[in-house]
Structure formats: structure tokens, C-alpha cells
Design an enzyme around this catalytic site. Structure first.
Site, PDB file in Angstrom:
ATOM      1  N   SER A 141       0.829  -1.199   0.000  1.00  0.00           N
ATOM      2  CA  SER A 141       0.000   0.000   0.000  1.00  0.00           C
ATOM      3  C   SER A 141       0.874   1.264   0.000  1.00  0.00           C
ATOM      4  O   SER A 141       1.604   1.508  -0.957  1.00  0.00           O
ATOM      5  CB  SER A 141      -0.972  -0.053   1.186  1.00  0.00           C
ATOM      6  OG  SER A 141      -1.999   0.904   1.044  1.00  0.00           O
ATOM      7  N   ASP A 267     -10.201  -3.984  -5.321  1.00  0.00           N
ATOM      8  CA  ASP A 267      -9.634  -3.207  -4.206  1.00  0.00           C
ATOM      9  C   ASP A 267     -10.390  -1.892  -4.095  1.00  0.00           C
ATOM     10  O   ASP A 267     -10.257  -1.011  -4.952  1.00  0.00           O
ATOM     11  CB  ASP A 267      -8.147  -2.955  -4.471  1.00  0.00           C
ATOM     12  CG  ASP A 267      -7.431  -2.334  -3.277  1.00  0.00           C
ATOM     13  OD1 ASP A 267      -8.081  -1.638  -2.475  1.00  0.00           O
ATOM     14  OD2 ASP A 267      -6.203  -2.536  -3.153  1.00  0.00           O
ATOM     15  N   HIS A 296      -7.979  -5.175  -0.575  1.00  0.00           N
ATOM     16  CA  HIS A 296      -6.772  -4.403  -0.262  1.00  0.00           C
ATOM     17  C   HIS A 296      -5.879  -5.252   0.639  1.00  0.00           C
ATOM     18  O   HIS A 296      -6.181  -5.471   1.808  1.00  0.00           O
ATOM     19  CB  HIS A 296      -7.137  -3.084   0.431  1.00  0.00           C
ATOM     20  CG  HIS A 296      -5.997  -2.106   0.466  1.00  0.00           C
ATOM     21  ND1 HIS A 296      -5.554  -1.443  -0.659  1.00  0.00           N
ATOM     22  CD2 HIS A 296      -5.195  -1.692   1.483  1.00  0.00           C
ATOM     23  CE1 HIS A 296      -4.543  -0.656  -0.343  1.00  0.00           C
ATOM     24  NE2 HIS A 296      -4.299  -0.800   0.943  1.00  0.00           N
TER      25      HIS A 296
END
Length: 326
Positions: A141, A267, A296
Site C-alpha cells: 500500500s 480493491d 486491499h
């Protein structure tokens, strides 16, 4: 490079983005990883804590692991990768960003998606050990954006950096922030904002000339946080200026190190701009894989080894052999 064909098939119960994301963040457990902490001093006198874990035999290979927003080096998505790589003869250096190791950092600034100067300091520190001649970097991320920006900025990278992997990468920070603040992600946004504000509170006392209680009370959303704190603390004009300058998307065409991005199509944190199809097709060093499922950082798979972890190891091994298979 052609877009890679995913082979990910999640369990039937993990196909929904919310389920896979929440389970992976809150319920997953990874055991058997022994970490040893090392503190390094950064050029600006602040510090970073690095949590090392090692292969059974002495290794000349290491993977640097970068966590996501408000994460740390003990998150399962970090320790899961460390365990898999350690078991395959590769040491792991899991980075805790400033203020994320359980102890407040020293300066008014902290960490952000584009803080590649801190990653560069870690790389130089790892190289100073004279142990490793192969370095891989895997970011999750926020950490994925940082890793890809780092190798795409055009700086002279150490030749020891052999591969980069970005998972659930918010390539366009503005788009990702807009998605996070949408109604469907309201519960995530509230949670993130709460953690960020709690961490900022001590700085009101430490640095009253930099931020006031009035400023703090104006923070109602994630964009507010980046306007009031992130941008001002790190040399940007505003939240939008930060998003524009720190997003890795603009740096992807310049990447010369083999790099793999795995972003799930479901996501909910990612906008359309976070799927860099054009950039991957025009850069032979950039590989893009877009599984239908995974949420995610929620690529749940067999034996508690996540799909993205297995793919990262396959990528590293194939790059070393010069024949990464699409």
C-alpha cells in the site's frame, strides 16, 4: 511489458473485497518469525527501527519490507512475507516508518507515501553491513508507492537492488484518497483518521509553534489531515500538492529495475488511475498483475501463504534466473 495473467483463486468466502481486506488485517496470524530490532539514526537526527529476521543459513540476499498507512513491521502482511523469504534462504529487514515502532519519533515530521529519503537511508545502511549483494524491496500500500517512486525517481540506484514488488499500490494518491473518503469506505477512513490524529496529539505539546489546537480541531477528514499536517510538515504546499508530487504513477515510466505491481480489481481503496496499464505496456521493466479478487492486501490463499507473497518470491527467483514467466 505485457500485462500478466493472474492465477489467483481465493476461497469462496474471501471473494468479497470487504471480507478479504478485514480478515487479512484483523484476523490473520503469522507465527514463527523471530525479529531482532535495530535502530538507525537518519541524516536529520531522527531514527528508524528495523526489525530483522534471518534465513537458517547465512545469506547474501535480503528483502526490505515496507508497511502501509499506520502499519508496522509486525503486521501479518509483513511477517508473512518475512517468514516465506526466510524459509527460502533470504533475510528480511522490516522497516518501521517514523513513529510506527511503538515510540514517537523525535521531529515534527513523520512519514508519508513519498518519503524515499528514508528508504534510501535504509538501503545505504543495509549495504554498509557488507553482507548483501542482492537487495529486493517489497512495499504494501503506502509502502508500495514509496518503493516504486524510489526506483523511478531517476537517481543512481545501487546495483545491488535487483527487484521491487508493490502490493495494493495507490499509484495515484489523490484518486486513492477520494476512494477512501467515499461512502463505501467510510469505516476504514474513520479508523485511519483516528489513528493518525492520536499520533499527532503529542506533537501539539512538543511543537506548539508548528501546529495549534485550532489547527488540530480543523481536521475532520483524511484530506484535512494531509492539508493541516502532512503537507506542512514535509515541505508541500497543500494536500493536493503532496498527492501530485508523491504519487508513484508519474515515475513508473522511468523504472529500470524489474518491478511487479499486484493490484486487485476489487480493491475498494484504489481508483482507476491506480491500475497503470499504459505504463506497464510501455516499460519492459514494469510488470502489472490485476487479479479479479484480493481486496486491499487480502490475497488469502492456502497454508496461510498469501498469493502476493508467493508471487513476490516467484518474481525474485525468476528475475535472478533471467526468465520471469508471464
Amino acid at each position: 511489458m505485457p500485462i500478466l495473467e493472474p492465477t489467483y483463486k481465493p476461497p469462496f468466502w474471501a471473494k468479497k473485497s470487504f471480507v478479504s481486506t478485514v480478515f487479512s488485517g484483523l484476523a490473520r496470524k503469522v507465527e514463527g518469525v523471530i525479529q531482532t530490532r535495530e535502530r538507525i539514526t537518519l541524516p536529520d537526527t531522527d531514527f528508524l527501527d528495523l526489525d530483522w529476521s534471518y534465513a537458517k543459513q547465512k545469506s547474501n540476499k535480503v528483502i526490505i519490507l515496507l508497511h502501509g498507512l499506520e502499519g508496522n513491521a509486525q503486521r501479518p502482511y509483513i511477517t508473512g512475507t518475512a517468514k516465506l523469504f526466510n524459509g527460502n534462504g533470504i533475510d528480511a529487514c522490516a522497516v518501521n516508518f517514523r513513529g510506527c515502532s511503538g515510540e514517537p519519533n523525535l521531529l515534527f515530521r513523520s512519514y508519508h507515501s513519498g518519503a524515499t529519503e528514508d528508504l534510501d537511508a535504509v538501503v545505504k545502511h543495509v549495504l554498509s553491513k557488507d553482507t548483501y549483494d542482492e537487495i529486493y524491496i517489497k512495499g504494501i500500500s503506502l509502502g508500495a508507492n514509496m518503493a516504486l517512486k524510489y526506483v523511478g525517481e531517476g537517481n543512481d540506484l545501487p546495483e545491488e537492488i535487483k527487484a521491487v514488488i508493490g502490493i495494493s499500490t495507490p499509484c495515484d494518491l489523490r484518486g486513492s484518497c477520494d476512494e477512501l473518503m467515499s461512502l463505501k469506505n467510510r469505516h476504514y477512513a474513520i479508523r485511519f483518521l483516528g489513528h493518525l490524529k492520536d499520533k499527532l496529539k503529542p506533537k501539539l505539546i512538543q511543537y506548539p509553534k508548528n501546529i495549534s489546537v485550532t489547527d488540530f480541531n480543523e481536521i475532520k477528514t483524511l484530506i484535512d489531515f494531509d492539508d493541516v499536517y502532512t503537507s506542512k510538515a514535509h515541505g508541500f504546499e497543500s494536500a493536493l500538492d503532496y498527492y501530485n508530487k508523491a504519487s508513484c504513477l508519474q515515475f513508473l515510466p522511468n523504472i529500470k529495475v524489474p518491478s511487479l505491481i499486484i493490484n486487485a480489481l476489487n480493491d475498494s481503496f484504489l481508483s482507476a488511475e491506480c491500475y497503470p496499464v499504459k505504463e506497464a505496456k510501455h516499460n519492459p521493466n514494469l510488470f502489472l498483475e490485476m487479479p479479479k479478487y484480493g481486496g486491499h492486501v487480502g490475497f488469502i490463499d492456502k497454508r496461510n501463504i498469501y498469493y502476493n507473497e508467493r508471487r513476490a518470491l516467484e518474481f525474485v527467483n525468476s528475475i535472478n534466473k533471467g526468465n520471469f514467466e508471464t
